[in-house]
Design a protein around this motif. Structure first.
Motif, PDB file in Angstrom:
ATOM      1  N   LYS A   1       1.095  -1.403   0.061  1.00 49.36           N
ATOM      2  CA  LYS A   1      -0.072  -0.047   0.075  1.00 49.36           C
ATOM      3  C   LYS A   1       0.961   1.517  -0.191  1.00 49.36           C
ATOM      4  O   LYS A   1       0.462   2.348   0.116  1.00 49.36           O
ATOM      5  N   GLU A   2       2.827   0.939   0.193  1.00 49.38           N
ATOM      6  CA  GLU A   2       2.464   2.247   0.502  1.00 49.38           C
ATOM      7  C   GLU A   2       2.663   3.499  -0.959  1.00 49.38           C
ATOM      8  O   GLU A   2       2.674   4.400  -0.612  1.00 49.38           O
ATOM      9  N   LYS A   3       2.321   2.860  -2.220  1.00 52.33           N
ATOM     10  CA  LYS A   3       2.246   3.551  -3.547  1.00 52.33           C
ATOM     11  C   LYS A   3       1.308   3.744  -3.121  1.00 52.33           C
ATOM     12  O   LYS A   3       1.616   5.745  -3.792  1.00 52.33           O
ATOM     13  N   VAL A   4      -0.119   3.692  -3.430  1.00 48.96           N
ATOM     14  CA  VAL A   4      -1.144   4.305  -3.560  1.00 48.96           C
ATOM     15  C   VAL A   4      -1.145   5.400  -2.300  1.00 48.96           C
ATOM     16  O   VAL A   4      -1.593   6.590  -2.188  1.00 48.96           O
ATOM     17  N   VAL A   5      -0.662   5.112  -0.603  1.00 50.83           N
ATOM     18  CA  VAL A   5      -0.469   6.312   0.852  1.00 50.83           C
ATOM     19  C   VAL A   5       0.025   7.124   0.069  1.00 50.83           C
ATOM     20  O   VAL A   5      -0.280   8.173   0.011  1.00 50.83           O
TER      21      VAL A   5
ATOM     22  N   GLU B   1       0.570   8.580  -2.820  1.00 49.76           N
ATOM     23  CA  GLU B   1       0.248   9.378  -4.031  1.00 49.76           C
ATOM     24  C   GLU B   1      -0.766  10.364  -3.085  1.00 49.76           C
ATOM     25  O   GLU B   1      -1.305  10.790  -3.720  1.00 49.76           O
ATOM     26  N   LEU B   2      -2.134   9.132  -1.793  1.00 50.59           N
ATOM     27  CA  LEU B   2      -3.025   9.994  -1.768  1.00 50.59           C
ATOM     28  C   LEU B   2      -2.154  11.128  -0.905  1.00 50.59           C
ATOM     29  O   LEU B   2      -3.435  12.650  -0.872  1.00 50.59           O
ATOM     30  N   GLN B   3      -1.157  11.110  -0.735  1.00 47.73           N
ATOM     31  CA  GLN B   3      -0.775  12.121   0.394  1.00 47.73           C
ATOM     32  C   GLN B   3      -0.178  12.985  -0.448  1.00 47.73           C
ATOM     33  O   GLN B   3      -0.251  14.442   0.005  1.00 47.73           O
ATOM     34  N   LYS B   4       0.361  13.147  -1.525  1.00 40.68           N
ATOM     35  CA  LYS B   4       1.057  14.125  -2.968  1.00 40.68           C
ATOM     36  C   LYS B   4      -0.481  14.959  -2.893  1.00 40.68           C
ATOM     37  O   LYS B   4      -0.329  16.475  -2.652  1.00 40.68           O
ATOM     38  N   TYR B   5      -1.226  14.284  -3.291  1.00 41.92           N
ATOM     39  CA  TYR B   5      -2.596  15.258  -3.926  1.00 41.92           C
ATOM     40  C   TYR B   5      -2.684  15.656  -2.484  1.00 41.92           C
ATOM     41  O   TYR B   5      -3.772  17.233  -2.775  1.00 41.92           O
ATOM     42  N   ALA B   6      -3.165  15.170  -1.337  1.00 51.05           N
ATOM     43  CA  ALA B   6      -3.309  15.198   0.107  1.00 51.05           C
ATOM     44  C   ALA B   6      -2.839  16.977   0.409  1.00 51.05           C
ATOM     45  O   ALA B   6      -3.605  17.692   0.832  1.00 51.05           O
ATOM     46  N   ALA B   7      -1.817  17.111   0.329  1.00 49.64           N
ATOM     47  CA  ALA B   7      -0.947  17.876   0.758  1.00 49.64           C
ATOM     48  C   ALA B   7      -1.205  19.580   0.041  1.00 49.64           C
ATOM     49  O   ALA B   7      -1.158  20.541   0.275  1.00 49.64           O
ATOM     50  N   ASN B   8      -1.624  19.061  -1.494  1.00 47.07           N
ATOM     51  CA  ASN B   8      -1.740  20.231  -2.371  1.00 47.07           C
ATOM     52  C   ASN B   8      -3.566  20.626  -2.780  1.00 47.07           C
ATOM     53  O   ASN B   8      -3.828  21.897  -2.684  1.00 47.07           O
TER      54      ASN B   8
END
Length: 82
Positions: free
Chosen positions: A44-48, A50-57
């Motif tokens: 799940k590292e990759k999807v998490v 990616e979600l963290q990247k989108y959430a940061a912005n």
């Protein structure tokens, strides 16, 4: 959807409880104040990330769930992660 929102999916539960036999059976840890402890599921590292990247912005995040408790649990874990 209106212009702007960018839906993302966690693709299932991102976390699980430890592998301690008693913990798995009971769902919480009786030797540490009855608290639950969760770990990121392998793979799940990759999807998490990616979600963290989108959430940061993002100006805001909407965690939309289905009607069962599993969806609510996934949203809770995402709230903790993000």
């Amino acid at each position: 959807l209106p212009k702007g929102p960018s839906p993302r999916a966690p693709k299932g539960a991102p976390k699980m409880s430890p592998q301690d036999k008693l913990f798995r059976k009971m769902g919480f840890h009786p030797y540490h104040g009855w608290e639950a402890e969760y770990h990121l599921l392998p793979g799940k590292e990759k999807v998490v990330a990616e979600l963290q990247k989108y959430a940061a912005n993002a100006a805001s995040i909407v965690l939309a769930t289905d009607m069962d408790r599993e969806g609510e649990a996934i949203a809770w874990h995402l709230r903790e992660i993000l």
